[in-house]
Design a protein around this motif. Structure first.
Motif, PDB file in Angstrom:
ATOM      1  N   ILE A   1      -9.581  -4.065   8.438  1.00 45.61           N
ATOM      2  CA  ILE A   1      -8.970  -3.105   9.303  1.00 45.61           C
ATOM      3  C   ILE A   1      -7.578  -3.243   9.142  1.00 45.61           C
ATOM      4  O   ILE A   1      -6.727  -2.242   9.372  1.00 45.61           O
ATOM      5  N   ILE A   2      -6.888  -4.384   9.071  1.00 43.58           N
ATOM      6  CA  ILE A   2      -5.551  -4.408   9.199  1.00 43.58           C
ATOM      7  C   ILE A   2      -4.993  -4.743   7.882  1.00 43.58           C
ATOM      8  O   ILE A   2      -3.660  -4.967   7.824  1.00 43.58           O
ATOM      9  N   SER A   3      -5.757  -4.380   6.723  1.00 41.48           N
ATOM     10  CA  SER A   3      -5.200  -4.833   5.481  1.00 41.48           C
ATOM     11  C   SER A   3      -5.045  -3.538   4.756  1.00 41.48           C
ATOM     12  O   SER A   3      -5.628  -2.563   5.033  1.00 41.48           O
ATOM     13  N   ASP A   4      -4.286  -3.646   3.761  1.00 44.71           N
ATOM     14  CA  ASP A   4      -3.810  -2.412   2.801  1.00 44.71           C
ATOM     15  C   ASP A   4      -5.104  -2.483   1.727  1.00 44.71           C
ATOM     16  O   ASP A   4      -5.444  -3.477   1.372  1.00 44.71           O
ATOM     17  N   LYS A   5      -5.662  -1.279   1.639  1.00 44.54           N
ATOM     18  CA  LYS A   5      -6.724  -0.973   0.691  1.00 44.54           C
ATOM     19  C   LYS A   5      -6.514  -0.308  -0.318  1.00 44.54           C
ATOM     20  O   LYS A   5      -7.504   0.477  -0.979  1.00 44.54           O
ATOM     21  N   SER A   6      -5.242  -0.122  -0.634  1.00 44.88           N
ATOM     22  CA  SER A   6      -4.963   0.602  -1.836  1.00 44.88           C
ATOM     23  C   SER A   6      -5.410   0.439  -3.083  1.00 44.88           C
ATOM     24  O   SER A   6      -6.004   0.923  -4.046  1.00 44.88           O
ATOM     25  N   HIS A   7      -5.456  -1.143  -3.392  1.00 48.00           N
ATOM     26  CA  HIS A   7      -6.415  -1.421  -4.532  1.00 48.00           C
ATOM     27  C   HIS A   7      -7.849  -1.264  -4.931  1.00 48.00           C
ATOM     28  O   HIS A   7      -8.311  -1.009  -5.666  1.00 48.00           O
ATOM     29  N   LEU A   8      -8.406  -1.071  -3.355  1.00 38.90           N
ATOM     30  CA  LEU A   8      -9.862  -0.581  -3.423  1.00 38.90           C
ATOM     31  C   LEU A   8     -10.017   1.037  -3.901  1.00 38.90           C
ATOM     32  O   LEU A   8     -10.844   1.258  -4.690  1.00 38.90           O
ATOM     33  N   SER A   9      -9.049   1.820  -3.449  1.00 34.10           N
ATOM     34  CA  SER A   9      -9.075   3.206  -3.921  1.00 34.10           C
ATOM     35  C   SER A   9      -8.812   3.320  -5.360  1.00 34.10           C
ATOM     36  O   SER A   9      -9.353   4.046  -5.825  1.00 34.10           O
ATOM     37  N   ALA A  10      -7.732   2.355  -5.675  1.00 27.81           N
ATOM     38  CA  ALA A  10      -7.506   2.347  -7.089  1.00 27.81           C
ATOM     39  C   ALA A  10      -8.587   1.971  -8.231  1.00 27.81           C
ATOM     40  O   ALA A  10      -8.862   2.528  -9.253  1.00 27.81           O
ATOM     41  N   GLY A  11      -9.289   1.005  -7.783  1.00 25.14           N
ATOM     42  CA  GLY A  11     -10.622   0.494  -8.479  1.00 25.14           C
ATOM     43  C   GLY A  11     -11.771   1.650  -8.602  1.00 25.14           C
ATOM     44  O   GLY A  11     -12.451   1.585  -9.307  1.00 25.14           O
TER      45      GLY A  11
END
Length: 717
Positions: free
Chosen positions: A365-375
């Motif tokens: 919840i408190i973390s950046d999730k840009s790497h997940l959307s990039a993956g």
């Protein structure tokens, strides 16, 4: 008197209701109005003209003209209503028809054109009928239902029969006695009683008893109970003379009796009390949340889809026979949703529900999730992250665990556990699961069913076609590109993504804990020996001035340490009751995930176990290669990535060769090597709009010790 006051002129018998309290108008003056309590004539209240004018346009105010007059009281008693609008629409035409005769006769009488004698009234009725029969209220047509409707050509219509002079005399008397209120002319047919012959007391009692059997867990049908009633009455009539036989109620009468039972009581008896409470729960407007992170709901759900427990790359190369042996599972999906914007803040796919997965979802919840959307190759980024004000969960064991509660309390958030069996109190996240089921799972085969009738002959295990990692990536893509950009009914047609941006601009979001606080909260806890070189774990040494000062006072002893799975460059060491942040002496590993370093250290210990000293280029080459591999695996796993736990950390420590550690390279060797260990390997995600860039901690002078211990010279300023 108030200047330019909006003065209202009330009647003496007016009823004024303010905030559910009824008053009678007692009098007015230049200053305002004096009202008398209708339930206690000894109490009075006064309002100025301005105050009454403001109340007149509010929901707190109601007025009934001439309520306390004798005529209006008789009209209410006779018609059982307080105004014409309360009468069913189907009765309006006849009331208006009666009122036409009464009003027109009084008008003719006022002009002196008719007399009140019997013959005079008959002549007046004939004259009035010619005019009234042209009005819509005098027409009687099929299916009119009290409304003016255009009739088709050829439809047979008729007009109402004019009243006799005696009937008109009765209407006139009622009209005058009831203060000339039209609704006083309402017919009393509603008080005629039932047209059905009354039952004998024994038959009535038996019908009530059988009707109440409808409210049992056996869920009998109405037709079946009526047959039972008929059988019991027939059995009783065999022992009774024919003139004293009990009457069998009609089926319609019996069904009416069943339908008159209390609906909540019937549903609770046929199902359960909890089911009845859910079905008849009051529906309110909803939650009053206006800030991102103010209320976050989290829950887990067993996905209604049989999934292949294998990675996509392996599945693609398996033969048809080998594919049959692949295990089919239903994964557990964790979801956290922000109630204000309806944005999904976290998702985790796990084989089973447990406390560790719940904690991992909370950190997401408190973390950046840009790497997940990039993956997942999404079009837009998954940039939503926020602090937590209130976390709403069910009573699952994972959320009740000591570890989960410690994490939430350490973040300064509060817990809320709605009562069990009340899913509507967590309606946002529960609705999200329904949305995923209806909008996302329909694209794949292998869906499970809620019952055997829905399932039919379909075997979801045979139809399973999507591996776990593929499901994880597609879930991320659905949420980021579809759900977040689809108009949401709960937001008035606004999309969750736009709602997030708007709320962040208007009210801001709650702050997230800093990296050091996150490490102390979410870090993997283990124990290490503190000596004059600091603490060492997985070949990495952590040392600082404060830690050495503690060592000089306490000597060699075991200390608790927390290691962040996302960055092994720093560690948190428990000294007494406080956590101390200690940097790693090898700044090359700062920002390196734990999984990458585990694989790197294990590879180095196996390949160079016999060498007395590792060269720095070997370390850099190994970590660089494994970083690329680790990143690729992380992108492939997505939200289904395996967690780092104290057990996996202990296994990694045992797998290393005894005594493996990084050497202390000379400063000249350090200067000859590049400072960015992962340069051109791990792509840096684009900055999130509105988010401040994190400073490069590796370049912060305070994190690099200006002194050395354990074989190196000390340069203490």
């Amino acid at each position: 008197m108030e200047r330019n006051a909006d003065r209202i002129e009330y009647g003496e018998d007016d009823l004024i209701r303010i905030d559910e309290i009824e008053y009678r108008h007692f009098g007015s003056s230049d200053q305002g109005h004096r009202l008398q309590r209708a339930d206690d004539y000894r109490l009075f209240v006064e309002y100025s003209h301005t105050e009454m004018a403001e109340l007149e346009g509010s929901e707190r105010y109601r007025r009934h003209p001439a309520w306390f007059s004798t005529g209006n009281a008789r009209a209410r008693e006779r018609s059982a209503v307080t105004c014409l609008a309360e009468i069913p629409t189907r009765e309006h035409p006849k009331i208006l028809w009666k009122n036409e005769y009464v009003a027109r006769f009084l008008e003719l009488q006022k002009r002196g054109e008719v007399s009140s004698s019997n013959r005079g009234m008959e002549a007046a009725i004939a004259k009035i009928a010619e005019e009234v029969n042209k009005l819509p209220c005098a027409a009687i047509s099929p299916n009119i239902k009290g409304k003016q409707r255009k009739l088709r050509s050829g439809t047979m219509t008729s007009t109402r029969e004019p009243p006799s002079y005696r009937t008109l005399q009765r209407w006139l008397r009622t009209f005058k006695e009831c203060a000339k209120t039209p609704y006083a002319l309402r017919d009393n047919y509603r008080n005629c009683g039932s047209h059905v012959a009354p039952l004998e007391p024994e038959a009535e009692k038996l019908m009530i008893e059988v009707a109440e059997e409808y409210a049992t867990q056996g869920k009998p049908s109405q037709d079946g109970l009526y047959l039972k009633l008929a059988a019991e009455i027939d059995a009783l009539n065999k022992d009774r003379p024919s003139d004293a036989a009990l009457t069998l109620p009609s089926k319609r009468q019996f069904i009416i009796r069943i339908r008159s039972l209390d609906k909540f009581w019937v549903y609770a008896r046929r199902y359960t009390l909890e089911a009845a409470e859910r079905k008849f729960a009051a529906v309110e407007y909803g939650l009053d949340v206006s800030r991102i992170g103010q209320r976050i709901e989290i829950d887990e759900w067993t996905v209604d889809l049989q999934t292949l427990l294998v990675r996509t790359g392996v599945w693609n190369v398996l033969s048809s026979e080998s594919r049959k042996d692949v295990r089919r599972v239903r994964m557990c999906l964790y979801v956290a949703i922000d109630c204000a914007s309806r944005c999904v803040l976290a998702m985790r796919l796990a084989p089973n529900a447990c406390a560790a997965e719940a904690v991992a979802t909370i950190r997401m919840i408190i973390s950046d999730k840009s790497h997940l959307s990039a993956g997942a190759n999404t079009i837009g980024p998954w940039f939503m992250s926020t602090g937590i004000g209130k976390l709403v969960t069910d009573w699952g064991s994972g959320y009740r665990s000591e570890e989960c509660r410690r994490v939430v309390r350490s973040m300064g958030a509060t817990f809320e556990h709605p009562p069990a069996g009340r899913p509507h109190l967590r309606g946002r996240v529960e609705r999200m699961f329904s949305t995923i089921k209806s909008q996302f799972l329909g694209y794949f085969t292998g869906r499970t069913s809620s019952n055997v009738v829905e399932k039919g002959l379909y075997d979801p295990g045979t139809g399973a076609s999507i591996p776990v990692d593929d499901l994880a990536r597609n879930l991320v893509r659905y949420v980021v590109d579809d759900y977040h950009n689809r108009p949401h009914d709960g937001l008035g047609g606004e999309t969750p993504r736009n709602a997030w941006i708007r709320l962040r601009r208007e009210n801001g979001r709650l702050p997230v804990p800093d990296r050091h606080t996150q490490r102390a909260i979410f870090g993997i806890k283990t124990e290490c020996v503190l000596d004059n070189s600091g603490v060492e774990i997985l070949g990495l040494r952590y040392q600082s001035r404060e830690l050495h000062d503690w060592f000089t006072r306490k000597g060699i002893h075991d200390v608790a340490i927390r290691l962040d799975p996302e960055d092994v460059g720093h560690a948190s060491v428990l000294l007494g009751d406080d956590w101390l942040t200690v940097p790693c002496l090898s700044k090359e590993v700062r920002g390196l995930p734990l999984k990458v370093w585990q694989e790197s250290s294990l590879d180095l210990s196996k390949r160079y176990a016999d060498e007395a000293k590792l060269s720095r280029p070997i370390l850099l080459a190994t970590v660089r290669d494994l970083s690329a591999i680790g990143l690729q695996r992380k992108l492939e796993a997505g939200i289904a990535e395996e967690l780092d736990t104290p057990e996996t950390l202990e296994q990694a420590r045992k797998a290393l060769t005894f005594g493996f550690s990084l050497p202390n390279w000379d400063e000249d060797d350090r200067e000859q090597q590049p400072t960015d260990l992962l340069d051109n390997i791990i792509p840096v995600p684009a900055s999130i709009p509105g988010e401040a860039a994190q400073p490069d901690q590796s370049q912060t002078p305070s994190t690099v010790p200006a002194w050395r211990m354990g074989g190196l010279s000390e340069d203490v300023p």
